[in-house]
Each structure stands twice: as C-alpha cells, then as structure tokens.
Design an enzyme around this catalytic site. Sequence first.
Site, PDB file in Angstrom:
ATOM      1  N   ARG A 101       0.883  -1.179   0.000  1.00  0.00           N
ATOM      2  CA  ARG A 101       0.000   0.000   0.000  1.00  0.00           C
ATOM      3  C   ARG A 101       0.912   1.218   0.000  1.00  0.00           C
ATOM      4  O   ARG A 101       1.699   1.421   0.923  1.00  0.00           O
ATOM      5  CB  ARG A 101      -0.902   0.001   1.235  1.00  0.00           C
ATOM      6  CG  ARG A 101      -1.653   1.306   1.412  1.00  0.00           C
ATOM      7  CD  ARG A 101      -2.752   1.255   2.457  1.00  0.00           C
ATOM      8  NE  ARG A 101      -3.912   0.537   1.948  1.00  0.00           N
ATOM      9  CZ  ARG A 101      -5.155   0.703   2.407  1.00  0.00           C
ATOM     10  NH1 ARG A 101      -5.403   1.551   3.376  1.00  0.00           N
ATOM     11  NH2 ARG A 101      -6.161   0.007   1.900  1.00  0.00           N
ATOM     12  N   HIS A 128      -7.380   0.774  -6.421  1.00  0.00           N
ATOM     13  CA  HIS A 128      -7.576  -0.083  -5.239  1.00  0.00           C
ATOM     14  C   HIS A 128      -8.272  -1.370  -5.729  1.00  0.00           C
ATOM     15  O   HIS A 128      -9.455  -1.607  -5.469  1.00  0.00           O
ATOM     16  CB  HIS A 128      -8.424   0.653  -4.204  1.00  0.00           C
ATOM     17  CG  HIS A 128      -8.392   0.051  -2.826  1.00  0.00           C
ATOM     18  ND1 HIS A 128      -7.658  -1.074  -2.513  1.00  0.00           N
ATOM     19  CD2 HIS A 128      -9.024   0.412  -1.677  1.00  0.00           C
ATOM     20  CE1 HIS A 128      -7.828  -1.355  -1.217  1.00  0.00           C
ATOM     21  NE2 HIS A 128      -8.662  -0.474  -0.709  1.00  0.00           N
ATOM     22  N   GLN A 131     -10.182  -3.967  -3.356  1.00  0.00           N
ATOM     23  CA  GLN A 131     -11.476  -3.502  -2.854  1.00  0.00           C
ATOM     24  C   GLN A 131     -12.572  -3.748  -3.885  1.00  0.00           C
ATOM     25  O   GLN A 131     -13.655  -4.241  -3.561  1.00  0.00           O
ATOM     26  CB  GLN A 131     -11.399  -2.005  -2.515  1.00  0.00           C
ATOM     27  CG  GLN A 131     -12.709  -1.430  -2.017  1.00  0.00           C
ATOM     28  CD  GLN A 131     -13.109  -1.942  -0.650  1.00  0.00           C
ATOM     29  OE1 GLN A 131     -12.327  -1.862   0.289  1.00  0.00           O
ATOM     30  NE2 GLN A 131     -14.320  -2.476  -0.514  1.00  0.00           N
ATOM     31  N   ASP A 218     -17.179   6.780  -1.576  1.00  0.00           N
ATOM     32  CA  ASP A 218     -15.865   6.653  -0.931  1.00  0.00           C
ATOM     33  C   ASP A 218     -15.605   8.000  -0.259  1.00  0.00           C
ATOM     34  O   ASP A 218     -16.303   8.989  -0.528  1.00  0.00           O
ATOM     35  CB  ASP A 218     -14.812   6.350  -2.021  1.00  0.00           C
ATOM     36  CG  ASP A 218     -13.388   6.270  -1.498  1.00  0.00           C
ATOM     37  OD1 ASP A 218     -13.203   6.075  -0.280  1.00  0.00           O
ATOM     38  OD2 ASP A 218     -12.444   6.416  -2.315  1.00  0.00           O
ATOM     39  N   CYS A 258     -16.676   1.604   0.536  1.00  0.00           N
ATOM     40  CA  CYS A 258     -15.475   0.802   0.795  1.00  0.00           C
ATOM     41  C   CYS A 258     -14.986   0.962   2.229  1.00  0.00           C
ATOM     42  O   CYS A 258     -14.222   0.122   2.700  1.00  0.00           O
ATOM     43  CB  CYS A 258     -14.376   1.159  -0.193  1.00  0.00           C
ATOM     44  SG  CYS A 258     -13.949   2.903  -0.210  1.00  0.00           S
ATOM     45  N   ARG A 286     -13.491  -8.623   1.671  1.00  0.00           N
ATOM     46  CA  ARG A 286     -12.083  -8.361   1.427  1.00  0.00           C
ATOM     47  C   ARG A 286     -11.276  -9.624   1.722  1.00  0.00           C
ATOM     48  O   ARG A 286     -10.364  -9.990   0.986  1.00  0.00           O
ATOM     49  CB  ARG A 286     -11.581  -7.202   2.314  1.00  0.00           C
ATOM     50  CG  ARG A 286     -12.239  -5.850   2.045  1.00  0.00           C
ATOM     51  CD  ARG A 286     -11.888  -5.317   0.678  1.00  0.00           C
ATOM     52  NE  ARG A 286     -10.450  -5.245   0.462  1.00  0.00           N
ATOM     53  CZ  ARG A 286      -9.665  -4.275   0.914  1.00  0.00           C
ATOM     54  NH1 ARG A 286     -10.174  -3.252   1.565  1.00  0.00           N
ATOM     55  NH2 ARG A 286      -8.364  -4.270   0.651  1.00  0.00           N
TER      56      ARG A 286
HETATM   57  N1   CP Z   1     -11.346  -0.021   2.372  1.00  0.00           N
HETATM   58  C1   CP Z   1     -10.085  -0.085   2.830  1.00  0.00           C
HETATM   59  O1   CP Z   1      -9.145  -0.342   2.078  1.00  0.00           O
HETATM   60  O2   CP Z   1      -9.964   0.131   4.152  1.00  0.00           O
HETATM   61  P1   CP Z   1      -8.583   0.338   4.939  1.00  0.00           P
HETATM   62  O3   CP Z   1      -8.023   1.664   4.491  1.00  0.00           O
HETATM   63  O4   CP Z   1      -8.986   0.337   6.389  1.00  0.00           O
HETATM   64  O5   CP Z   1      -7.670  -0.785   4.614  1.00  0.00           O
HETATM   65  N1  NVA Z   2      -9.858   6.762  -1.731  1.00  0.00           N
HETATM   66  C1  NVA Z   2      -9.542   6.323  -0.397  1.00  0.00           C
HETATM   67  C2  NVA Z   2      -9.778   4.853  -0.243  1.00  0.00           C
HETATM   68  C3  NVA Z   2      -9.643   4.356   1.176  1.00  0.00           C
HETATM   69  C4  NVA Z   2      -9.854   2.878   1.286  1.00  0.00           C
HETATM   70  C5  NVA Z   2      -8.102   6.674  -0.055  1.00  0.00           C
HETATM   71  O1  NVA Z   2      -7.226   6.493  -0.907  1.00  0.00           O
HETATM   72  O2  NVA Z   2      -7.849   7.146   1.056  1.00  0.00           O
END
Ligand code: CP
Ligand code: NVA
Length: 306
Positions: A101, A128, A131, A218, A258, A286
Amino acid sequence: MTHLLSLETMSADDMRQVLELAAHLKATRADQTFQPLAGQTWAMIFMKASTRTRVSFEVGVQELGGRVLYLNATDTQLGRKEPIKDTARVLGRMVHGAIIRTFAQQDIVDFAHYSQLPTINALTDDEHPCQVLADLLTMIERCGGYQGKKVVFMGDGDNNMSKSWMWAAEKLDFQLVICAPPAYQPTASYLARFKSGNITCEPDPAEAVAGADVLYTDVWVSMGMEEETQKRLADLAPWQINSALTTKAAPDAIVMHCLPAYRGQEISEECLEAHAGTIFQEAENRLHAQKAILTLLGSPAGQISG
Ligand code: CP
Ligand code: NVA
C-alpha cells in the site's frame, strides 16, 4: 496471473476466476486443510494507514498456511528514502510475495520488476483493485451478479476507487455512472481510454441514480490529500448519498461504501446504518477475495527468486 497491480492490467478472465474462487473459499472457510501458502512468508509494506486491508491480508495469509511480515515507513529504511528497487531486491531473496500500500503506482510496478515476487496492490493513488474485487463479490451475492447492472459512483470521481471501478465496468460489462462535479470527474484523456461505452459522467445526482442498482461512495479526502480537506468538503457537499437520494434509485437498490465512512460527509448516518448489512458484508468480502488472489499468486513453497 503473476501479479495484481491494477484492474487496468488485469484480464476479465482473471477477475472472474478470482470471484469464483473467492465464493468457494468463503463457502469452505472452515476447511483448514487448504494451505496453499504453507511454508511461505509474505511481506506487507504499508506506507499509508489501513484497518480492513491490513487485517484481511494478515488473516488471509495465515488461514492459507503462510506467515506475514508487516513493514511500514517508520520502522524500515523506506522511510529514510532507501530506493524501492533496492528494498525489492532484498525482499526478493527472502520472502515469497509482497502486498503493498503506497502512493505512486510506479513504485509497485518497480517493486514487482526488481523483486521478481508475486506483488499485490493493496491501494495506490491510482487504484484499489482488491477492494473492487470484494465489491463485485458483494454484488454477486446481493444483486445476483454485476453484468448489465447500473452502478453509480458518487463524490470524488477521480480517485483510486473510481478508477478501479471504471476498469471493472469496462471489462466486465456493466454500466458505471460517475456522478461528480466537473472538477472531480476523470480527465477527458483518462476517459478516452475506455472503449466499451459502459462508463459515463453525469453531474446531477438525481439524474445519475435514476434506475440504479448500486449507489457507491468513498471518502471525499483520500489519504495524502489532507491539505485539500476544507475545499473538498465544501465542493462535494451536494454529492452526499442520503435517504432522499436513495428513493430516486431502483426500489431494491443497494448502497455500498469501501470504508472508512465519514458520516455527514459522503454518506448520511441514517443511510449508512440502513445499509450496514451490505457495507460490512463488503468489508468481510475483502478477506475472501484476497484469499483467492493469494491462492492464485502463491508460488510453491521454497521457491525464492533473485
Ligand atoms: N477499504 C479499505 O481499504 O480500508 P482500509 O483503508 O482500512 O484498509
Ligand atoms: N480513496 C480512499 C480509499 C480508502 C480505502 C483513499 O485512498 O484514502
């Protein structure tokens, strides 16, 4: 499938295979004899915060018989600017796969190249994918499938989530409407990359949700954009999913998010709680979707590249 770097680069057949295996692994979760990652260690490199992604990958790898190593910026030399290609070449000689990430998509592309490890995108600024695969599993369960359905993505239409949704709609043949003010829509050059005609932009929320099967949202301020918070909250206020808007969608429409959710911003408290059954099913999925991805990518135990 060698890596899962984005839905842009993932084939429709691979997406369908993940979804089919995810449903099977969900139905047979109690069977602890299925251990395709036995003897493997997977590195989780997280340069941004996470609850769902971290927990679901840690539990998922362990349920498949493997071990995880959680690495973040504070405790590794990545936080002191060691190049990603050097980190990749070190880990490539020690672990069996990587779940990353981070900010730049190029970093995971480089990591995959230099490490020669199966590499999974656990969120970048661009996409992502894990997700959206979990979300598609949820649509199969809740809507009987995704093909031919109408999904409306409300709010920030130019972020990692909306982009992964666009590639899914392009390849899996459902209608995706991006409902956002012009400044928060995907750029014309990005939209020009889609040829299916499945993706459209409609700034008016009432118009966009007419006949919709899924209303999706989101956060309005993605990780890394905190300096824009006040402007984004003001600009996007009319694009909230709330009960008044859901009455304009199809009668059996579902609401998806999400998570994490910011009540009173992209979704009302009432609407989130009314659809909590779907939203937390998405979160659970997930785990199942990622176990499928890990199973398909997991190399035989003992094979270390580099
Ligand atoms: N939806 C999602 O990816 O959540 P987190 O940021 O908590 O991993
Ligand atoms: N768009 C959001 C998704 C979080 C799961 C971010 O990148 O923070």
